[in-house]
Write a protein that holds these residues in place. Structure first.
Motif, PDB file in Angstrom:
ATOM      1  N   PRO A 121      42.687  48.030  30.123  1.00 38.57           N
ATOM      2  CA  PRO A 121      41.640  47.000  30.199  1.00 38.57           C
ATOM      3  C   PRO A 121      41.873  45.923  31.257  1.00 38.57           C
ATOM      4  CG  PRO A 121      42.158  47.488  27.914  1.00 38.57           C
ATOM      5  CD  PRO A 121      43.169  48.212  28.743  1.00 38.57           C
ATOM      6  N   GLU A 122      43.043  45.312  31.273  1.00 40.36           N
ATOM      7  CA  GLU A 122      43.276  44.205  32.196  1.00 40.36           C
ATOM      8  C   GLU A 122      43.248  44.668  33.646  1.00 40.36           C
ATOM      9  OE1 GLU A 122      44.263  40.256  33.536  1.00 40.36           O
ATOM     10  OE2 GLU A 122      43.474  41.010  31.639  1.00 40.36           O
ATOM     11  N   VAL A 123      43.915  45.774  33.942  1.00 39.31           N
ATOM     12  CA  VAL A 123      43.956  46.216  35.340  1.00 39.31           C
ATOM     13  C   VAL A 123      42.600  46.750  35.787  1.00 39.31           C
ATOM     14  CG1 VAL A 123      46.431  46.650  35.358  1.00 39.31           C
ATOM     15  CG2 VAL A 123      44.891  48.491  34.687  1.00 39.31           C
ATOM     16  N   ALA A 124      41.915  47.496  34.939  1.00 38.18           N
ATOM     17  CA  ALA A 124      40.612  48.029  35.332  1.00 38.18           C
ATOM     18  C   ALA A 124      39.615  46.911  35.572  1.00 38.18           C
ATOM     19  CB  ALA A 124      40.092  48.992  34.261  1.00 38.18           C
ATOM     20  N   CYS A 125      39.602  45.923  34.682  1.00 39.42           N
ATOM     21  CA  CYS A 125      38.665  44.802  34.848  1.00 39.42           C
ATOM     22  C   CYS A 125      39.035  43.943  36.051  1.00 39.42           C
ATOM     23  CB  CYS A 125      38.629  43.958  33.576  1.00 39.42           C
ATOM     24  SG  CYS A 125      37.818  44.776  32.176  1.00 39.42           S
ATOM     25  N   THR A 126      40.331  43.761  36.292  1.00 38.97           N
ATOM     26  CA  THR A 126      40.770  42.978  37.448  1.00 38.97           C
ATOM     27  C   THR A 126      40.381  43.653  38.751  1.00 38.97           C
ATOM     28  OG1 THR A 126      42.619  41.962  36.253  1.00 38.97           O
ATOM     29  CG2 THR A 126      42.781  42.048  38.651  1.00 38.97           C
ATOM     30  N   VAL A 127      40.674  44.948  38.863  1.00 40.46           N
ATOM     31  CA  VAL A 127      40.383  45.654  40.107  1.00 40.46           C
ATOM     32  C   VAL A 127      38.877  45.783  40.320  1.00 40.46           C
ATOM     33  CG1 VAL A 127      40.626  47.846  41.335  1.00 40.46           C
ATOM     34  CG2 VAL A 127      42.578  46.883  40.101  1.00 40.46           C
ATOM     35  N   TRP A 128      38.157  46.174  39.280  1.00 36.09           N
ATOM     36  CA  TRP A 128      36.708  46.345  39.458  1.00 36.09           C
ATOM     37  C   TRP A 128      36.045  45.027  39.851  1.00 36.09           C
ATOM     38  CZ3 TRP A 128      33.499  49.913  40.650  1.00 36.09           C
ATOM     39  CH2 TRP A 128      32.133  49.662  40.559  1.00 36.09           C
ATOM     40  N   SER A 129      36.391  43.939  39.163  1.00 40.24           N
ATOM     41  CA  SER A 129      35.716  42.665  39.428  1.00 40.24           C
ATOM     42  C   SER A 129      36.062  42.102  40.796  1.00 40.24           C
ATOM     43  CB  SER A 129      36.060  41.643  38.334  1.00 40.24           C
ATOM     44  OG  SER A 129      37.433  41.330  38.329  1.00 40.24           O
ATOM     45  N   ASN A 130      37.295  42.276  41.244  1.00 37.93           N
ATOM     46  CA  ASN A 130      37.715  41.658  42.498  1.00 37.93           C
ATOM     47  C   ASN A 130      37.472  42.534  43.718  1.00 37.93           C
ATOM     48  OD1 ASN A 130      39.079  38.972  41.829  1.00 37.93           O
ATOM     49  ND2 ASN A 130      40.008  40.343  40.348  1.00 37.93           N
ATOM     50  N   VAL A 131      37.843  43.791  43.627  1.00 43.43           N
ATOM     51  CA  VAL A 131      37.726  44.667  44.797  1.00 43.43           C
ATOM     52  C   VAL A 131      36.289  45.120  45.023  1.00 43.43           C
ATOM     53  CG1 VAL A 131      38.451  46.884  45.780  1.00 43.43           C
ATOM     54  CG2 VAL A 131      40.113  45.442  44.596  1.00 43.43           C
ATOM     55  N   PHE A 132      35.559  45.372  43.931  1.00 43.62           N
ATOM     56  CA  PHE A 132      34.223  45.943  44.074  1.00 43.62           C
ATOM     57  C   PHE A 132      33.100  44.931  43.839  1.00 43.62           C
ATOM     58  CE2 PHE A 132      37.064  49.471  43.445  1.00 43.62           C
ATOM     59  CZ  PHE A 132      36.620  50.374  44.394  1.00 43.62           C
ATOM     60  N   MET A 133      33.209  44.081  42.824  1.00 46.91           N
ATOM     61  CA  MET A 133      32.150  43.111  42.573  1.00 46.91           C
ATOM     62  C   MET A 133      32.219  41.932  43.545  1.00 46.91           C
ATOM     63  SD  MET A 133      32.157  43.085  38.377  1.00 46.91           S
ATOM     64  CE  MET A 133      30.745  41.943  38.243  1.00 46.91           C
ATOM     65  N   THR A 134      33.418  41.407  43.795  1.00 47.48           N
ATOM     66  CA  THR A 134      33.562  40.237  44.680  1.00 47.48           C
ATOM     67  C   THR A 134      33.668  40.637  46.144  1.00 47.48           C
ATOM     68  OG1 THR A 134      34.590  38.882  42.955  1.00 47.48           O
ATOM     69  CG2 THR A 134      35.015  38.240  45.233  1.00 47.48           C
ATOM     70  N   ALA A 135      34.619  41.511  46.465  1.00 43.96           N
ATOM     71  CA  ALA A 135      34.855  41.869  47.870  1.00 43.96           C
ATOM     72  C   ALA A 135      33.941  42.985  48.357  1.00 43.96           C
ATOM     73  CB  ALA A 135      36.310  42.276  48.060  1.00 43.96           C
ATOM     74  N   ARG A 136      33.307  43.705  47.442  1.00 48.44           N
ATOM     75  CA  ARG A 136      32.352  44.763  47.782  1.00 48.44           C
ATOM     76  C   ARG A 136      32.936  45.782  48.764  1.00 48.44           C
ATOM     77  NH1 ARG A 136      27.685  43.674  45.434  1.00 48.44           N
ATOM     78  NH2 ARG A 136      27.209  41.515  44.825  1.00 48.44           N
ATOM     79  N   LEU A 137      34.091  46.316  48.392  1.00 44.63           N
ATOM     80  CA  LEU A 137      34.700  47.378  49.192  1.00 44.63           C
ATOM     81  C   LEU A 137      33.742  48.556  49.318  1.00 44.63           C
ATOM     82  CD1 LEU A 137      37.381  48.440  50.540  1.00 44.63           C
ATOM     83  CD2 LEU A 137      37.858  49.525  48.325  1.00 44.63           C
ATOM     84  N   ARG A 138      33.609  49.064  50.536  1.00 40.41           N
ATOM     85  CA  ARG A 138      32.678  50.164  50.813  1.00 40.41           C
ATOM     86  C   ARG A 138      33.434  51.423  51.233  1.00 40.41           C
ATOM     87  NH1 ARG A 138      30.023  45.575  53.049  1.00 40.41           N
ATOM     88  NH2 ARG A 138      30.983  45.964  55.085  1.00 40.41           N
TER      89      ARG A 138
END
Length: 318
Positions: A121-138
């Protein structure tokens, strides 16, 4: 129930297994019989007296857990007693029971056993929220992950590769870099021997170090790059070259997860269930677990994480 209690901030010996009152689920909350929790750096900081729980949160450490729903309070949607779940917590994971808002609860993915699910939970939510939701990695962009062998790092490597990105990591030993390459990383830098900014140019950087790495992170950003700082293991202050930042049309984001409102956490959790869980179900992503330690011996788990020798997550098993 029993829980790990911090009577006075200090070293690992400050953690003790004590009998405490059982939690009760309030409106919109689920009570979970905890099968396992996991150790995070935030737990170490809390033990040291440097990271208090947010108002209203459990005083016991632990930011994630897995287990079985024991009871659902009023206004809970989608969960009932007997469901196998894992959850993102604001605290309280180092215990036999925990009450958590239903929006932060997820069903255990297929193919992951109940104990292993505590590593997600913690790592998945951290990575998804920061790398994909905030930084929008493409797709096709390069992600640089500092601490690639950490729990967050090992998940970030796998998830970014699954979405078609190139991944570089930093780590403190060649052995850790080799493990990251096995997980799919394309390149690794031993930060004890080399300045990562002299070799790597990244579109997105996920940084757990903070102030110490700020100048090098800016140098490592490509034009239009996004730096997301989620930790301060290297201090809270660093020199920012605004001229370099402007010339690259780059951005710096600072984020935390623990103290966010329930609605924000719920949105992140929904994103994880929709985008990450199918990859876990398919075996594309797997939790990387370094060790399992009895929850009553949490002090030993903290000693282990402080050596910095682990790869992936350290679980506390109830």
């Amino acid at each position: 129930m029993h829980a790990i209690v911090i009577d006075k901030p200090g070293g690992p010996e400050a953690l003790s297994w004590q009998q405490v009152p059982d939690p009760r689920p309030g409106p919109g909350e689920v009570l979970i019989d905890v099968a396992a929790s996991a150790v995070n750096r935030a737990d170490v900081m809390q033990r040291q007296g440097r990271y208090d729980p947010p108002p209203g949160a459990s005083p016991y450490p632990g930011l994630e857990c897995s287990g079985v729903v024991a009871e659902a309070g009023p206004d809970v949607e989608g969960f009932r007693p007997g469901d196998r779940v894992c959850a993102l917590l604001s605290g309280g994971g180092y215990a036999e029971k925990v009450a958590v808002p239903w929006q932060q609860v997820m069903r255990v993915p297929d193919g992951v056993d109940l104990v292993e699910a505590a590593a997600l939970p913690e790592v998945a939510c951290t990575v998804w929220s920061n790398v994909f939701m905030t930084a929008r990695l493409r797709r096709g962009e390069t992600l640089l992950v500092h601490g690639g062998a950490s729990g967050i790092g090992t998940l970030a490597v796998q998830l970014a590769k699954a979405f078609g990105s190139r991944v570089a990591v930093t780590a403190g030993t060649d052995e850790k870099i080799a493990r990251c390459l096995e997980l799919g990383a394309d390149e690794g830098v031993n930060y004890r021997e080399e300045d990562f900014s002299e070799r790597i140019q990244a579109d997105v950087i996920l940084d757990i170090i903070g102030g110490k790495y700020l100048p090098a992170n800016v140098r490592a950003l490509r034009t239009g790059g996004r730096l997301v700082v989620i930790g301060m293991q290297g201090g809270s202050k660093g020199e920012l070259n605004l001229g370099a930042l402007l010339a690259k049309r780059a951005s710096v984001h600072g984020t935390t997860l623990r103290a966010r409102p329930v609605d924000e956490k719920g949105a992140i959790v929904r994103g994880v269930v929709e985008n990450v869980w199918p990859l876990v179900d398919a075996g594309v992503i797997r939790p990387v677990i370094h060790a399992r330690v009895p929850m009553s011996e949490a002090a030993e788990a903290h000693r282990l994480i402080e050596t910095g020798e682990h790869v992936g997550k350290i679980l506390l098993v109830g």
